[in-house]
Design a protein around this motif. Sequence first.
Motif, short mmCIF file in Angstrom:
data_model
loop_
_atom_site.label_atom_id
_atom_site.label_comp_id
_atom_site.label_asym_id
_atom_site.label_seq_id
_atom_site.Cartn_x
_atom_site.Cartn_y
_atom_site.Cartn_z
N ARG A 1 -22.21 -37.68 4.99
CA ARG A 1 -22.12 -37.14 3.96
C ARG A 1 -23.04 -37.97 3.32
O ARG A 1 -23.48 -37.59 2.01
N VAL A 2 -23.30 -39.18 3.35
CA VAL A 2 -23.91 -40.25 2.41
C VAL A 2 -25.37 -39.88 2.26
O VAL A 2 -25.76 -39.60 1.12
N ARG A 3 -26.00 -39.44 3.29
CA ARG A 3 -27.55 -39.15 3.06
C ARG A 3 -27.52 -37.50 2.50
O ARG A 3 -28.42 -37.42 1.58
N PHE B 1 -22.25 -46.80 -5.09
CA PHE B 1 -20.94 -47.32 -5.47
C PHE B 1 -19.76 -46.23 -5.97
O PHE B 1 -18.69 -46.53 -5.44
N PHE B 2 -20.46 -45.11 -6.37
CA PHE B 2 -19.47 -43.71 -6.38
C PHE B 2 -18.68 -43.64 -5.15
O PHE B 2 -17.41 -43.38 -5.03
N LEU B 3 -19.44 -43.71 -3.95
CA LEU B 3 -18.76 -43.55 -2.64
C LEU B 3 -17.91 -44.93 -2.19
O LEU B 3 -16.93 -44.47 -1.30
N GLN B 4 -18.07 -45.98 -2.80
CA GLN B 4 -16.96 -47.28 -2.58
C GLN B 4 -15.73 -47.04 -3.33
O GLN B 4 -14.67 -47.20 -2.86
N LYS B 5 -16.05 -46.17 -4.51
CA LYS B 5 -14.86 -45.83 -5.48
C LYS B 5 -13.98 -44.45 -4.90
O LYS B 5 -12.93 -44.36 -5.53
N ARG B 6 -14.21 -43.94 -3.87
CA ARG B 6 -13.41 -42.96 -3.74
C ARG B 6 -12.01 -43.36 -2.92
O ARG B 6 -11.86 -44.50 -2.59
N SER B 7 -11.09 -42.52 -2.90
CA SER B 7 -9.95 -42.92 -2.44
C SER B 7 -9.34 -41.96 -1.08
O SER B 7 -9.32 -40.75 -1.67
N PRO B 8 -9.62 -42.41 -0.14
CA PRO B 8 -9.85 -43.75 0.39
C PRO B 8 -11.57 -43.79 0.30
O PRO B 8 -11.92 -42.71 0.48
N PRO B 9 -12.07 -44.96 0.32
CA PRO B 9 -13.40 -45.35 0.24
C PRO B 9 -14.19 -44.66 1.31
O PRO B 9 -13.64 -44.54 2.48
N ILE B 10 -15.18 -43.89 1.11
CA ILE B 10 -16.14 -43.61 2.18
C ILE B 10 -17.14 -44.63 2.74
O ILE B 10 -17.43 -44.69 4.04
#
Length: 546
Positions: A330-332, A367-376
């Motif tokens: 999903r990241v790319r 940063f947004f992906l680090q902030k997801r719950s749970p983080p991605i």
Amino acid sequence: QSQKRRLNVLKSVLNLHVCVEEPWCSFVHTDAEVSTRRKTFAEVQTERLEQAERTILIKCPPKINEKKLLQYLSSHGKINSHFFFENRGIHALIEFSEKNSIASLQDVIGIPSATEHHVVPFKSRLFIFTLKNPVGQAAAETPIHLSPQSHIPVKDLIQKLCGAESISSQMYTLLNEYQLTEENIKLRFLACSLVRDFARAYFPDSVVKPFGSSVNTFGKLGCDVDMFLDFHKTGKHTTKMKKGPFEMEYQMKRLPSERLATQKILSVIGDCLDNFGPGCVSVQKILNARCPLVKFSHQPTGFQCDLSVSNSIAIKSSELLYIYGCLDSRVRALVFSIRCWARIHGLTNSVPGAWITNFSLTMMIMFFLQKRSPPIIPTLDQLRELADKEDQHIIGGYDCSFVSDFSKINPTKNTETLDVLLCDFFEYFGNFDFRKNSINLRKGKEVNKPESSPLYIWNPFEQDLNISKNVNQPQLEKFVALARESAWILQKEDKTLRMVNKEPWGLAALLIPFGKSNPNKIKNRMKGIGSETIKSLLDSLKKLDS
Ligand code: GTP
Ligand code: MG
């Protein structure tokens, strides 16, 4: 525990293959199928650079008999792979399996006769193939396949997206259309390798390596090639003799600063490329910039290139993004969609200025992906905790250590769809308190801004620097307004109605420039829109492809 981790890695790999063809996804194969692991950044780089050294580029006549060309070349050695592409005429990239096949070929190749111009006798790995008897020899039975080196125009992309089933599949479609292909990656490494041939005339141990979006998994077809000259060839970098009663070192020219040395080196290599480099045109030396560089256009491969001198921290940034890009499919997909959105709305630009750069924007997405719950994806501090001894790197006093083998990173438990992530990205940054907070990827947390720049993104490695210092208040406000509007469109839109009305929907609706400021205007503009109107709207996007 480790068996479980391996299974998880396999699972995430399988997930990746379902969604998208993946030129980045190369593996180290071992005897047991289960211990197949993804190659580290350094392994991929080393392999690609070595491959590029065994590679040549041939300009071919318009009608070429592929079989005969390969037959002829094979008399000099086994060919591992090849492809054709169009770039001011047909070109063939040929990868031999042995480097000495090139020397054998060079031995029998002629030098152009100096009738009109004098030629500089530098024997490169760029050749021209001609037919002595074009009429008799040409007739190829099957037309050759030309591998595309640019992405489809935005208007064609939007039309394609309208036919997808969900926003998520729209995002994977965009990724598939825009990402670098295996062939394009080979061409990028070849461009670096050809520049290295020049650099070695001065510095025999030097290497030219790509960095930035050519290697960080976020490059799109057509992006520039950032390359740097590296003098510390791994393995050959000799440490001084520690034992014994004496010490020996090279006599070397000493200069008052590293910056001056960099400028002098780039200056001579720039001149060399300009004067003697086949197909190197528009060479510009930009030596007074914060990071001195030489810009040039490399006609045989068709790339715009930026050459600088080894910057270990920029390489670490490329590796960090590479890891994030490989961790979850999903990241790319998210990065490509948001970068495309930002370009279309004029938030990013190919020339430097007060706008957000692709690099900063990518960091905001991470940063947004680090902030997801749970983080991605994990924070940089978490990646540092997983680092082993070989991963320890202190550069210029900054701790740049993080894990390189990502089979050590537990896959995320987050299962959110890209539909949700895209909409939430716009909502998150549409409501972010930029006045008070800064973005810190090391901690994966908002932190109070240490100074008053409108947008503050901590450099992940040089912690006292802001990578988005160039961004001014109006550009940040434009970003926030567009993010809010995009979230609004995604939340409010009725997909079925839009499809029935043949209107662009989902991601496609976000890739058409919005009305100036009034959302109602946009709604009116879209209402009852016919395919002809869509066509003319899409035509206006043409200029963005240039
Ligand atoms: P493209 O827009 O696709 O070329 O993305 P890119 O990531 O290659 O960006 P660019 O060509 O502008 O820069 C190349 C690399 O230089 C980036 O990937 C970063 O590693 C580094 N870089 C660029 N801008 C900055 C910056 O403002 N600060 C720092 N620390 N590094 C930067
Ligand atoms: Mg770049």
